[in-house]
Design an enzyme around this catalytic site. Structure first.
Site, PDB file in Angstrom:
ATOM      1  N   ASP A  93       0.809  -1.226   0.000  1.00  0.00           N
ATOM      2  CA  ASP A  93       0.000   0.000   0.000  1.00  0.00           C
ATOM      3  C   ASP A  93       0.835   1.266   0.000  1.00  0.00           C
ATOM      4  O   ASP A  93       0.320   2.341  -0.284  1.00  0.00           O
ATOM      5  CB  ASP A  93      -0.836   0.049   1.300  1.00  0.00           C
ATOM      6  CG  ASP A  93      -2.020  -0.896   1.259  1.00  0.00           C
ATOM      7  OD1 ASP A  93      -2.509  -1.183   0.156  1.00  0.00           O
ATOM      8  OD2 ASP A  93      -2.457  -1.330   2.349  1.00  0.00           O
TER       9      ASP A  93
HETATM   10  C1  GLC Z   1      -1.796  -4.181   5.227  1.00  0.00           C
HETATM   11  C2  GLC Z   1      -3.025  -4.193   4.357  1.00  0.00           C
HETATM   12  C3  GLC Z   1      -2.799  -5.046   3.133  1.00  0.00           C
HETATM   13  C4  GLC Z   1      -1.540  -4.644   2.427  1.00  0.00           C
HETATM   14  C5  GLC Z   1      -0.349  -4.671   3.379  1.00  0.00           C
HETATM   15  C6  GLC Z   1       0.927  -4.194   2.738  1.00  0.00           C
HETATM   16  O1  GLC Z   1      -1.610  -5.431   5.804  1.00  0.00           O
HETATM   17  O2  GLC Z   1      -4.135  -4.685   5.056  1.00  0.00           O
HETATM   18  O3  GLC Z   1      -3.898  -4.926   2.259  1.00  0.00           O
HETATM   19  O4  GLC Z   1      -1.336  -5.524   1.355  1.00  0.00           O
HETATM   20  O5  GLC Z   1      -0.642  -3.841   4.481  1.00  0.00           O
HETATM   21  O6  GLC Z   1       0.933  -2.828   2.481  1.00  0.00           O
END
Ligand code: GLC
Length: 803
Positions: free
Chosen positions: A493
């Site tokens: 993210d």
């Molecule tokens: C968090 C989010 C997930 C994402 C991960 C890496 O765990 O819930 O959707 O892929 O972060 O950023």
């Protein structure tokens, strides 16, 4: 340092020191009614949705010593006067002679002893019920007589949980409570004024209450300079019988248990629930005043978990692995399936997250062996958040069924979609088909997300159509190297490059999805469609192999200008774990590059607490990269040990037949082994956490964001399907272990397509992988794939590894 122990016999973890470094929690009930209970009896309870129908006020950020949501006081009459204490430790914080918090499957049981009394409180939500039950036994374990009162307490939230914190004017004017006599008993009702006739919370019990309070100001006393640690109302003979007309609402019932002779037990059953009215609630309330009802409800919870866990039980040479695989890991998988990333000590459930499309599509895969129908229902629901162009909404609220673009709206100048979300659906559906063989699911019609003026879906399509549109979206949505555009982000993210950037992760996920869908078409005998998907796989493979190899590893992104990110030429963020592991999972990497890439990951990213997501960490905010640079080096996605991708690395190693390393990656993040290092690790040792601070951080080894993480699902999948190698395929169950060479074997019991498979794997030659002999029901079997439709309901499978 330890704060508790595993109890394999009772399938519990038992916390024995209440002063854990952070609150350790457990889940009760489901999203329909439930939430979590912390080890000191505090609870965050909601019905249907934590954002819009929250019941208890639980503020995660308050110190551990503070009262949160619910508690229980005991009041003893002593020669020196009234003595108020907390059998759950918080909020009175009196030392206890004994403390045990049993983290069970669907229940928490707190047993404590002090001042000559034993309190044994079992907390759970009966299956399908809209009430939390606290079944409390208070026993006089002293030699003398003890006169004691029991006082359960709830503090309410406004149902709109965010408003509770943002509105301190309208909101407190609307919060009201009323007391009702119900025969010998008292029912305390609570509601915001506008739902008085339609929706009320209640607290009641199975013993007469001599008095009550519902106005927090009255209960704490002295204009709230009285504190939860010592509420002034508890120093009076009776509570003030306040019926809150406004303000902060609590529910407090004073029960005089009387003079307990030595050895005597009194049982108090407390119910916290919600109903449309007291009239509607009454029959259920009556039933749950009966201890027999409570006991059979608890048996039903146990029966659910017996059945759930019976889908797979293993016995390996590693007891820590067994503890996780037989109990705690599948339990966590079910919890993540239920709560997605919505409600925990770290996810306040205030509306921002809801159910994550990407997250839940991954969570669901791990529950399929145990509850395939629930899995199918969830996948169908998730697919209804896919848009007609094939992309998907990032998350949604399960009550309003309103989708949102999530954090992608955070940066105005970045794209507002995630490039990976929709592709996870292919993996989830394929996993469902492999587990159940129910190919008819592909033909089921599911609406796309867009709605007309009256709320009806503008278009529906079969499940297969949804998957193909997702693949088509990615096929079209590519940048200058022909690789998928990043959108706002991919799985990670926090790397938010300018529009035009390309994502290797999405390329790899697309590759994996193409392999899955091609296998489905192959199984269906549709050669043309299969061929088309394999060609698409080849096309993307060539683009990745041409553009993304950096010399020793794969790069992770290309920025909008076409420059690589995650390259040896970078100063920070030189190497990313997922770019290496997913090059293997996608089937794109050549054997030589796969090995080099995974070795680079080992050298550059591995630590004693697990693999870091990337290294070195950025050291300062840089809008070019976005979110990742908001963290100090070593935290979360910025060089932290992000656990979710660790099992992917283990899976990749298993695919490359390196059983030693696959196991090492799996075992080194097993939280069971953190039980002796809690002073560093801090989180619950019975579930996976999302992240551990990396070695660039001064607090290296400290875990956070336990429970709701994709780590649960992928560790379960990796261990069971790739290390133990008991792998469902469309045509049957494959037995293909990849274990440490020093294991002499293992055994397992697996439920698969309605039959029980008793599996024994022997490894006399001390290898990692390679099945040289398979016997089914004692007979030689030509391959290590066993079809599901053998006559009979139970089979034995003996597998021998060798060269
Ligand atoms: C968090 C989010 C997930 C994402 C991960 C890496 O765990 O819930 O959707 O892929 O972060 O950023």
């Amino acid at each position: 340092m330890q704060f508790g122990r595993f109890d394999g016999l009772h399938r519990e973890y038992v916390i024995t020191n209440p002063r854990t470094p952070v609150k350790w929690i457990n889940y009760i009930g489901t999203r329909a009614f439930g939430g979590f209970v912390d080890h000191t009896g505090g609870a965050l309870i909601c019905k249907d949705d934590p954002t819009f129908n929250r019941i208890t006020k639980y503020i995660q950020q308050l110190p551990a010593s503070d009262f949160k949501g619910e508690t229980l006081y005991l009041r003893l009459k002593t020669d020196a006067g009234l003595r108020v204490t907390s059998p759950f430790f918080v909020p009175c914080l009196d030392p206890l002679d004994r403390f045990e918090c049993h983290i069970g499957l669907g229940y928490t049981r707190i047993v404590s002893e002090s001042l000559g009394l034993r309190t044994d409180a079992l907390i759970f939500v009966p299956m399908g019920e809209q009430r939390e039950v606290r079944d409390i036994r208070i026993t006089n374990i002293s030699d003398g007589v003890v006169e004691v009162d029991a006082i359960p307490v709830v503090e309410y939230s406004h149902p709109d949980a965010l408003l509770q914190f943002t509105n301190a004017d309208w909101l407190p004017q609307t919060m009201q409570s009323r007391a009702f006599s119900d025969g010998d008993f008292t029912v305390l009702l609570q509601y915001p004024f506008m739902t008085r006739e339609t929706r009320v919370n209640f607290l009641t019990s199975n013993l007469p209450a001599s008095s009550f309070d519902t106005d927090r100001k009255q209960f704490l006393g002295d204009n709230e300079y009285g504190a939860f640690r010592a509420p002034l109302a508890l120093l009076q003979a009776e509570l003030g019988n306040s019926q809150a007309q406004r303000g902060d609402n609590v529910a407090v019932l004073l029960h005089r248990l009387g003079k307990l002779p030595s050895g005597m037990t009194r049982r108090l059953i407390v119910q916290l629930g919600q109903a449309s009215s007291i009239a509607e609630a009454r029959p259920g309330i009556d039933r749950y005043r009966d201890p027999a009802t409570v006991e059979s409800a608890l048996e039903a919870v146990a029966a659910f978990w017996d059945d759930y866990l019976a889908s797979l039980q293993v016995s390996t040479p590693d007891q820590s692995a067994d503890a996780m695989l037989n109990v705690h890991n599948p339990y966590q998988c079910y919890v993540t399936k239920t709560w997605s990333r919505y409600l925990s000590s770290y996810q306040p459930g205030l509306g921002a997250r809801g159910i994550g499309y990407r997250d839940s599509m991954q969570d669901v895969i791990a529950v399929l062996p145990a509850v395939p129908q629930e899995g199918r229902d969830l996948v169908r629901m998730l697919l209804s958040f896919q848009k007609r162009d094939g992309s998907a909404m990032h998350q949604f609220n399960p009550l309003t069924m309103e989708g949102s673009c999530g954090d992608s709206l955070e940066m105005a100048d970045r794209p507002h979609y995630y490039s990976d979300d929709h592709l996870w659906g292919v993996l989830a559906v394929a996993a469902y088909l492999k587990e159940t063989g129910e190919l008819g699911f592909l033909d089921e019609s599911v609406p796309f997300y867009e709605k007309g003026a009256t709320g009806e879906p503008l278009e529906s399509g079969s499940v297969l159509e949804h998957l193909l549109r997702g693949l088509e979206f990615t096929r079209r949505d590519v940048g200058q190297h022909g690789l998928p555009l990043l959108g706002f982000a991919d799985w990670n993210d926090t790397v938010n490059l300018s529009a035009g950037a390309e994502s290797l992760f999405t390329a790899h996920l697309y590759g994996r999805a193409l392999l899955e869908i091609a296998a489905v078409f192959e199984h269906l005998g549709d050669q043309e469609a299969e061929q088309e998907q394999r060609l698409a796989h080849d096309e993307m493979r060539l683009r990745v192999e041409r553009a993304a190899w950096d010399g020793e590893w794969y790069v992770r992104y290309f920025d909008a200008e076409g420059r690589p990110v995650g390259s040896s030429k970078d100063d920070k963020g030189q190497i990313y774990l997922n770019a290496q592991s997913w090059a293997v999972l996608s089937g794109f990497a050549s054997a030589a590059r796969a090995r080099m890439a995974m070795d680079a990951a080992y050298r550059r990213l591995n630590t004693e607490y697990g693999l870091k997501l990337s290294a070195p960490g950025f050291n300062g905010y840089d809008p070019k990269y976005g979110g990742i640079t908001t963290y100090p080096p070593g935290a979360k996605e910025n060089g932290g040990i992000f656990l979710h991708p660790n099992p992917w690395a283990a899976m990749a190693e298993a695919m490359l037949r390196n059983g030693e390393r696959a196991y090492r990656y799996y075992a080194q993040i097993n939280p069971v082994s953190m039980n002796d290092r809690i002073e560093v690790y801090e989180c619950e040792p019975y579930v996976y956490a999302q992240n551990i601070l990396g070695d660039e951080h001064p607090q290296f080894g400290l875990a956070r964001n336990s429970w709701l993480t994709g780590t649960a699902s992928w560790c379960y999948q990796t261990a069971t399907q790739w290390i133990l190698g008991i792998r469902p395929e469309l045509a049957g169950l494959r037995f293909d272990p990849c274990i440490p060479p020093n294991w002499d074997g293992f055994s397992a019991r697996r439920r698969f397509r309605g039959k029980l498979w008793q599996i024994t794997v022997r490894n006399p030659a001390g290898v990692s992988s390679g099945v040289v002999e398979t016997r089914v029901d004692g007979q030689q079997w030509p391959t290590n794939l066993v079809p599901p439709d053998l006559p009979g309901t139970a089979h034995t499978v003996e597998v021998r590894l060798g060269t």
